[in-house]
Write a protein that holds these residues in place. Structure first.
Motif, PDB file in Angstrom:
ATOM      1  N   LEU A 137       3.833  29.900 -15.193  1.00 25.72           N
ATOM      2  CA  LEU A 137       3.368  29.098 -13.989  1.00 25.72           C
ATOM      3  C   LEU A 137       4.629  28.129 -13.390  1.00 25.72           C
ATOM      4  O   LEU A 137       4.333  27.783 -12.568  1.00 25.72           O
ATOM      5  N   VAL A 138       5.504  27.312 -14.096  1.00 27.99           N
ATOM      6  CA  VAL A 138       5.974  26.978 -13.594  1.00 27.99           C
ATOM      7  C   VAL A 138       7.144  27.541 -12.150  1.00 27.99           C
ATOM      8  O   VAL A 138       7.361  27.028 -10.530  1.00 27.99           O
ATOM      9  N   PRO A 139       7.571  27.907 -12.644  1.00 28.31           N
ATOM     10  CA  PRO A 139       8.562  29.482 -11.250  1.00 28.31           C
ATOM     11  C   PRO A 139       7.272  29.634 -10.666  1.00 28.31           C
ATOM     12  O   PRO A 139       7.369  29.814  -8.870  1.00 28.31           O
ATOM     13  N   PHE A 140       5.867  29.778 -10.287  1.00 23.21           N
ATOM     14  CA  PHE A 140       4.832  30.494  -9.705  1.00 23.21           C
ATOM     15  C   PHE A 140       5.156  29.037  -8.418  1.00 23.21           C
ATOM     16  O   PHE A 140       5.081  29.248  -7.264  1.00 23.21           O
ATOM     17  N   ALA A 141       4.719  27.688  -8.656  1.00 24.54           N
ATOM     18  CA  ALA A 141       4.549  27.150  -8.304  1.00 24.54           C
ATOM     19  C   ALA A 141       5.884  26.408  -7.060  1.00 24.54           C
ATOM     20  O   ALA A 141       5.564  26.156  -5.914  1.00 24.54           O
ATOM     21  N   LEU A 142       7.038  26.966  -8.276  1.00 25.18           N
ATOM     22  CA  LEU A 142       8.380  26.708  -7.112  1.00 25.18           C
ATOM     23  C   LEU A 142       8.449  27.614  -5.930  1.00 25.18           C
ATOM     24  O   LEU A 142       8.376  27.381  -4.547  1.00 25.18           O
ATOM     25  N   ILE A 143       7.389  28.914  -6.269  1.00 26.11           N
ATOM     26  CA  ILE A 143       7.851  30.250  -5.057  1.00 26.11           C
ATOM     27  C   ILE A 143       6.797  29.590  -3.997  1.00 26.11           C
ATOM     28  O   ILE A 143       7.005  29.353  -3.146  1.00 26.11           O
ATOM     29  N   MET A 144       6.068  29.709  -4.810  1.00 17.44           N
ATOM     30  CA  MET A 144       4.477  28.845  -3.600  1.00 17.44           C
ATOM     31  C   MET A 144       5.248  27.743  -2.263  1.00 17.44           C
ATOM     32  O   MET A 144       4.987  27.108  -1.139  1.00 17.44           O
ATOM     33  N   GLN A 145       6.119  26.574  -3.744  1.00 16.95           N
ATOM     34  CA  GLN A 145       7.080  25.787  -2.322  1.00 16.95           C
ATOM     35  C   GLN A 145       7.957  26.335  -1.266  1.00 16.95           C
ATOM     36  O   GLN A 145       7.540  25.403  -0.430  1.00 16.95           O
ATOM     37  N   ALA A 146       8.558  27.046  -2.024  1.00 17.76           N
ATOM     38  CA  ALA A 146       9.620  28.147  -1.279  1.00 17.76           C
ATOM     39  C   ALA A 146       8.585  29.181   0.501  1.00 17.76           C
ATOM     40  O   ALA A 146       9.149  28.397   1.192  1.00 17.76           O
ATOM     41  N   LEU A 147       7.375  29.162  -0.073  1.00 15.06           N
ATOM     42  CA  LEU A 147       7.078  30.017   0.795  1.00 15.06           C
ATOM     43  C   LEU A 147       5.853  29.417   1.861  1.00 15.06           C
ATOM     44  O   LEU A 147       5.700  29.417   3.002  1.00 15.06           O
ATOM     45  N   GLY A 148       5.351  27.443   1.450  1.00 14.83           N
ATOM     46  CA  GLY A 148       4.985  27.113   2.335  1.00 14.83           C
ATOM     47  C   GLY A 148       4.003  27.064   2.477  1.00 14.83           C
ATOM     48  O   GLY A 148       2.909  26.406   2.626  1.00 14.83           O
ATOM     49  N   TRP A 149       3.005  27.363   0.736  1.00 15.62           N
ATOM     50  CA  TRP A 149       2.018  27.789   1.036  1.00 15.62           C
ATOM     51  C   TRP A 149       1.088  26.447   0.169  1.00 15.62           C
ATOM     52  O   TRP A 149      -0.164  26.845  -0.538  1.00 15.62           O
ATOM     53  N   ILE A 150       2.362  25.762  -0.271  1.00 16.13           N
ATOM     54  CA  ILE A 150       0.941  24.416  -1.507  1.00 16.13           C
ATOM     55  C   ILE A 150       0.266  23.644  -0.298  1.00 16.13           C
ATOM     56  O   ILE A 150       0.222  24.234   0.932  1.00 16.13           O
TER      57      ILE A 150
ATOM     58  N   ALA B  38       5.496  42.660  -9.228  1.00 15.09           N
ATOM     59  CA  ALA B  38       6.644  42.667  -8.903  1.00 15.09           C
ATOM     60  C   ALA B  38       7.064  41.814  -7.733  1.00 15.09           C
ATOM     61  O   ALA B  38       7.360  40.156  -8.827  1.00 15.09           O
ATOM     62  N   ALA B  39       6.578  40.461  -7.159  1.00 14.49           N
ATOM     63  CA  ALA B  39       6.644  39.906  -6.824  1.00 14.49           C
ATOM     64  C   ALA B  39       6.133  37.717  -7.674  1.00 14.49           C
ATOM     65  O   ALA B  39       6.520  37.190  -6.952  1.00 14.49           O
ATOM     66  N   PHE B  40       4.635  38.525  -7.919  1.00  8.61           N
ATOM     67  CA  PHE B  40       3.318  37.165  -8.296  1.00  8.61           C
ATOM     68  C   PHE B  40       4.167  37.134  -9.750  1.00  8.61           C
ATOM     69  O   PHE B  40       3.092  36.228 -11.047  1.00  8.61           O
ATOM     70  N   ILE B  45       8.339  35.245 -13.445  1.00  8.52           N
ATOM     71  CA  ILE B  45       9.076  35.725 -14.962  1.00  8.52           C
ATOM     72  C   ILE B  45       9.611  34.989 -15.713  1.00  8.52           C
ATOM     73  O   ILE B  45      10.578  35.297 -16.911  1.00  8.52           O
ATOM     74  N   LEU B  46      11.077  36.507 -14.798  1.00  9.65           N
ATOM     75  CA  LEU B  46      12.717  36.391 -14.775  1.00  9.65           C
ATOM     76  C   LEU B  46      13.056  34.779 -14.612  1.00  9.65           C
ATOM     77  O   LEU B  46      13.375  34.762 -15.106  1.00  9.65           O
ATOM     78  N   PHE B  47      12.160  34.495 -13.513  1.00 11.35           N
ATOM     79  CA  PHE B  47      13.267  32.765 -13.108  1.00 11.35           C
ATOM     80  C   PHE B  47      12.663  32.024 -14.565  1.00 11.35           C
ATOM     81  O   PHE B  47      13.561  30.880 -14.316  1.00 11.35           O
ATOM     82  N   VAL B 297       6.903  27.280 -22.357  1.00 11.65           N
ATOM     83  CA  VAL B 297       6.841  28.436 -22.744  1.00 11.65           C
ATOM     84  C   VAL B 297       6.924  29.675 -22.893  1.00 11.65           C
ATOM     85  O   VAL B 297       6.578  30.471 -23.500  1.00 11.65           O
ATOM     86  N   TRP B 298       8.378  29.973 -23.207  1.00  7.84           N
ATOM     87  CA  TRP B 298       8.921  30.694 -23.755  1.00  7.84           C
ATOM     88  C   TRP B 298       8.709  31.228 -24.950  1.00  7.84           C
ATOM     89  O   TRP B 298       8.653  31.837 -25.893  1.00  7.84           O
ATOM     90  N   LEU B 299       8.999  29.586 -25.893  1.00 13.74           N
ATOM     91  CA  LEU B 299       8.792  29.393 -27.442  1.00 13.74           C
ATOM     92  C   LEU B 299       7.526  29.864 -27.475  1.00 13.74           C
ATOM     93  O   LEU B 299       6.968  30.345 -28.161  1.00 13.74           O
TER      94      LEU B 299
END
Lengths: 290, 324
Positions: A137-150, B38-40, B45-47, B297-299
């Motif tokens: 969830l958290v990185p998903f939000a960050l990626i979307m921020q980075a892509l400008g898709w918010i 891979a992308a989403f 997840i790795l990030f 979340v990992w916990l």
């Protein structure tokens, strides 16, 4: 384990051995259970026609009131609700259309071809279903921020274009419902592989597509946590988010909120009435067996 | 499959092209999913794993990340609210999960054995909650659970005055969403209401997959109905149970919408309605601590993983992949 096809559920012979008494007990159970299941829907529509003071009185209103118009007016005053419903619809349609296309394609690939790495790749696909969606969830939000898709719907439908569940469902269906000979015959007639997919497989998987389409549509329509992170303005938010914002404010207009609730649920109910037979047949046969 | 063609000494260009595209077509067909994953899926997840070892506030830009080792994990593990959220989640998963299956199995059997004419209608009715908006329905239940004027208290109190079965129901109004002890049952009720139909459908599918000949053979051998249930239905329903319970488990541990709406985002009195995902959401948005949220979340994932393994031990055979 037997696999029945979706198109032709196994004909079941009536059992003559059931004791009438136990059958009546079963009916009774089913009837009262059904009543409890339907009650909240009933209240949803009844409440939508009352104002706040009516909804919170004793006993609660059990029949329709005359405040629907007022509620509707208040709803539109507080949120651009039709805009939000449209956003939900756009998102759901885009997700569903792309999911159907790519999942049928993936299911066809897994069901009808022998290729190196098929088993491990399918295993990987199944394993992804066990990963909790909240994990990223958290990185998903960050990626979307980075892509400008918010604040844009593509933040939600692009990642949702293909699902593991959908490919799983389609592989099961195509594997059991489409004869390999048909594919071979098309090849002999000179069709390309993609041509076979488009002209032979796509038309023949319609029943399974109805099931997958409905499930995907409903999931997209109902999604809440991801949109909550992606959409930030009244104009871009979806219907569930609008309901939440109506509930969140200090002096909640319950009548207007209930009217919004009903408007959010009605499209799903209509869709369900149209497609329920297909959905249940699709889910109960072949597709979901462990 | 391509054997007849490759045995020929010379191949025409068209045949070569056919072979080529036939060989690579399946990879093309299945690639969209794997590219998207891979992308989403995989990358985030790795990030998030990486993020869980960083101290970082999303508002300050990517440059301000600072490696902190296991600190986010130890911070979470020493945070009483995290433990409470985990405990709440566990209680909610059990309170909502077990009844779902205990109701769904008899229900599926009742539908399976009842007249064919009403089967589809009944299944549709029970499945209806699953397709409705979670937020919309949580809002409805919010009003139904209202303390002084809610329909649920009104109904329970009315039932209390009924002779014989009356004592089973409370005479006093229950403050469902205001009493720390009542919040969890209230949330569980909504979840049971919503997902029992879904499970019923899964079990119905399992029941319909059991070959009828088995029952006929058992009848000839003189097995009574209970024995048939015990030695045919139950064992053959196991793979379905495994799948249904796994799905409930994974879903139960990610509860968010229902408790969020029913407690108006607050977690309810005494925070008894605060689930781990809600707490994670709060940590990320309100406290703006992305690293801590990622570690949380990992916990949670670890807990889900252990429970899934345990479930696998109890029910599992081939799992979700299944042999068909």
């Amino acid at each position: 384990m037997t696999v029945s096809t979706m198109a032709a559920p196994q004909p079941r012979t009536k059992k003559a051995t059931v004791v009438p008494l136990s059958r009546w007990a079963a009916y009774l159970l089913l009837f009262f259970g059904g009543l409890l299941t339907l009650a909240p829907f009933f209240f949803m529509f009844v409440f939508a026609t009352h104002d706040r003071s009516d909804i919170f009185q004793l006993p609660p209103p059990l029949w329709f009131g005359d405040n629907l118009q007022e509620n509707y007016r208040n709803l539109l005053e507080r949120t651009p609700f039709w805009r939000n419903l449209w956003n939900s619809l756009y998102l759901a349609v885009m997700t569903t259309a792309t999911t159907l296309f790519f999942c049928t394609m993936g299911g066809f690939g897994f069901a009808m071809y022998e290729f190196r790495g098929r088993e491990p790749l399918f295993g990987l696909l199944i394993a992804t279903m066990l990963i909790p969606g909240t994990l990223n969830l958290v990185p998903f939000a960050l990626i979307m921020q980075a892509l400008g898709w918010i604040d844009t719907p593509r933040a939600l439908w692009v990642p949702g274009m293909a699902s593991a569940f959908g490919i799983f469902l389609m592989r099961q269906y195509i594997g059991t419902a489409i004869p390999r000979e048909l594919i071979e015959a098309a090849r002999i007639d000179g069709a390309t592989e993609f041509g076979i997919f488009r002209r032979v497989v796509l038309p023949l998987t319609k029943p399974a597509m109805a099931t997958l389409g409905l499930v995907t549509f409903v999931q997209s329509w109902n999604s809440f946590l991801l949109p909550l992170i992606i959409f930030r303005s009244d104009q871009t938010s979806t219907a569930p988010l609008a309901l939440r914002s109506l509930q969140g404010i200090a002096n909640t207009d319950w009548g207007a909120l209930m009217c919004g609730v009903a408007l959010t649920v009605i499209p799903l109910l209509i869709l369900f009435v149209i497609a329920s037979r297909q959905l249940i047949a699709g889910l109960t046969s072949g597709a979901l067996k462990g | 499959m391509q054997a007849p063609l490759t045995h020929r000494p010379t191949l025409s260009l068209a045949a070569r092209w056919n072979n080529f595209q036939r060989r690579y077509a399946p990879y093309l067909f299945i690639s969209p999913f794997f590219i998207l994953f891979a992308a989403f899926g995989l990358f985030p997840i790795l990030f998030s794993l990486y993020l869980s070892f960083q101290d970082w506030q999303p508002t300050t830009g990517l440059g301000s990340m600072k490696f902190v080792g296991w600190r986010n994990y130890t911070d979470n593990l020493t945070d009483p609210t995290f433990w409470q959220s985990l405990k709440n989640t566990l209680i909610l998963a059990v309170e909502s999960g077990i009844p779902q299956h205990l109701i769904a199995i008899p229900l599926a059997i009742a539908i399976h054995t009842s007249l064919r004419r009403i089967q589809n209608l009944v299944t549709a009715v029970y499945f209806l909650p699953y397709i409705t908006s979670i937020v919309a329905i949580s809002v409805i239940f919010f009003t139904l659970f209202s303390w002084q004027y809610g329909a649920i208290n009104a109904a329970l109190n009315a039932l209390h005055t009924v002779p014989v079965i009356g004592p089973l129901f409370p005479a006093e109004k229950v403050n469902w969403l205001g009493d720390p002890g009542a919040v969890q049952p209230a949330i569980a009720t909504v979840i049971i209401w919503r997902y029992t139909g879904w499970n019923t459908l899964l079990y119905l599918a399992g029941l319909q997959a059991i070959p009828r000949e088995l029952y006929e053979a058992a009848q000839i051998d003189g097995a009574n109905r209970w024995q048939q249930f015990r030695f045919i239905t139950l064992p053959l329903l196991r793979p379905t149970m495994f799948m249904a319970v796994t799905l409930s488990l994974i879903g139960g541990f990610q509860l968010f919408e229902e408790p969020f709406i029913l407690t108006n985002g607050s977690g309810g009195p005494g925070q008894t309605g605060l689930t781990t995902v809600m707490y994670m959401y709060r940590t990320y948005t309100a406290y703006s601590d992305a690293g801590l949220a990622a570690a949380m979340v990992w916990l949670l994932f670890l807990v889900i993983g252990v429970l899934t393994l345990l479930n696998n031990r109890i029910f599992g055979r081939s799992g979700l992949a299944g042999r068909d």
